[in-house]
Every structure is written in structure tokens, then in C-alpha cells.
Scaffold this active site. Structure first.
Site, PDB file in Angstrom:
ATOM      1  N   HIS A  34     -62.954  25.359  37.900  1.00 36.72           N
ATOM      2  CA  HIS A  34     -62.283  24.387  38.916  1.00 36.72           C
ATOM      3  C   HIS A  34     -62.825  24.288  40.084  1.00 36.72           C
ATOM      4  CE1 HIS A  34     -60.043  27.560  40.748  1.00 36.72           C
ATOM      5  NE2 HIS A  34     -59.977  28.135  39.602  1.00 36.72           N
ATOM      6  N   GLU A  47     -56.470  31.301  33.200  1.00 34.91           N
ATOM      7  CA  GLU A  47     -56.708  32.296  33.937  1.00 34.91           C
ATOM      8  C   GLU A  47     -55.956  33.586  33.449  1.00 34.91           C
ATOM      9  OE1 GLU A  47     -59.063  33.818  35.131  1.00 34.91           O
ATOM     10  OE2 GLU A  47     -59.477  33.172  37.209  1.00 34.91           O
TER      11      GLU A  47
END
Length: 192
Positions: free
Chosen positions: A9, A82
Site C-alpha cells: 500500500h 496486516e
């Protein structure tokens, strides 16, 4: 041959401040949005069949911005979220070193479970899209864990600092995953 292109990201304020994000759902900052634009602009939509993203907003918005250029079918997969860093989340490097000098944060997702989750997601993508070219937008620890596992610890977790919107490519051929390249950032040299 199944191809997975892994994209980290774009930048968040916590990335810029050196804070551990983990499962804390932090948004992209302006630089992160620009990185996502550059990444999407640099990719050829004809090179991919589907876009898979972590549901955390920093990954999902990166994927959405990139998909403005690619126009691919997009799905969310929770298993690409994550790793949870428990009590370490939100802390700077200095704070983490002072409070947890051994690097063990209470309530952190254990490495074995994390590896099973992430590699399970990779194998699930391969099963869902056999012979396809899949773009996956995920997180630093997720991508590093994949690289670590596939390289038998030569690269990845603890050894490789992945930059925001870096690109890493893995291929599944002859019954095994192969790392083609990793931490590619040529697309960022234009502006950011």
C-alpha cells in the site's frame, strides 16, 4: 502458470513517522495517494485479470486508486490484512526499543499463525484463479512473510525493507512458487 503481483500500500502518516501500524486501520496520506496513482499509471491493464486487496483502508484505497487505471474486477480478502502487532501498534521505533527491547509485543499475532494465514491466502488465490495474473495489494509484513517463506529465509521478514507501493512478482509453475523479483520501485522515480 499463475502469476501474483504483490503491491505494498501507499504511505500513511504512521509510515512516515516510523510507527507500527499492524491491524490499526490508518488512512493513506497525500504522498501515499500519489504513490498509488503512479503505481496504477505504470501498470498495463492487459497484464492482469483480477485485483485482490486487503480490507484495511490503506490497502483498499491504494487498490481503488490503481484500479482507476486498470478497471479490473476487485475483491477483498481478509487473509491479506496486516499482521497484528498487539501492544506494539502505534509505537515509534524508539518507543518499541525502550518498552520491548526483545521485540516481543504482547498480544501480537504469532509468526506460525500469521504464516499459515498469509500462505493460505496465496494458495487460495492460486486455486481461485489458476493460470491467471492476479494483482494483490497488501502490507509490508504480509509481503515480507511471503518472500521469506518462498526464499527459505534468504529475503523478506527481518531482511528486506519494502518501500510503499513497491512491486514484487511471484509465479506458480511446476508445482512451486518462484520469486521473479521484489521491491521494484521504478514507477516512483517519476515524481514522488
Amino acid at each position: 502458470m499463475t502469476l501474483i503481483c504483490l503491491v505494498r500500500h501507499g504511505e500513511t502518516d504512521w509510515n512516515a513517522e516510523g510507527r507500527v501500524q499492524g491491524k490499526t486501520d490508518i488512512p493513506l496520506n497525500q504522498k501515499g495517494r500519489e504513490q498509488a496513482e503512479l503505481c496504477g499509471e505504470s501498470l498495463n491493464p492487459n497484464d492482469y485479470d483480477v485485483l485482490v486487496t486487503s480490507p484495511l483502508q490503506r490497502a483498499k484505497l491504494t487498490a481503488e486508486i490503481m484500479n482507476n487505471y486498470l478497471e479490473l474486477p476487485m475483491i477483498e480478502m481478509e487473509d491479506f490484512a496486516e499482521r497484528s502487532f498487539g501492544d506494539g501498534e502505534g509505537l515509534t521505533f524508539e518507543e518499541r526499543t525502550r518498552l520491548f527491547p526483545d521485540g516481543n509485543y504482547p498480544n501480537k499475532e504469532d509468526r506460525h499463525s500469521f504464516n499459515q494465514r498469509v500462505m493460505g491466502a496465496v494458495n487460495r488465490v492460486s486455486s481461485m484463479y489458476p493460470g491467471k495474473r492476479v494483482l494483490v495489494v497488501a502490507h509490508g509484513a504480509v509481503i515480507n512473510q511471503i518472500l521469506h517463506t518462498l526464499s527459505n529465509g534468504e529475503i523478506g521478514s527481518g531482511k528486506t525493507k519494502l518501500l510503499n507501493t513497491c512491486i514484487s512478482n511471484i509465479h506458480y509453475q511446476e508445482e512451486k512458487w518462484i520469486i521473479k523479483n521484489y521491491n521494484q520501485i521504478d514507477h516512483l522515480t517519476k515524481k514522488v
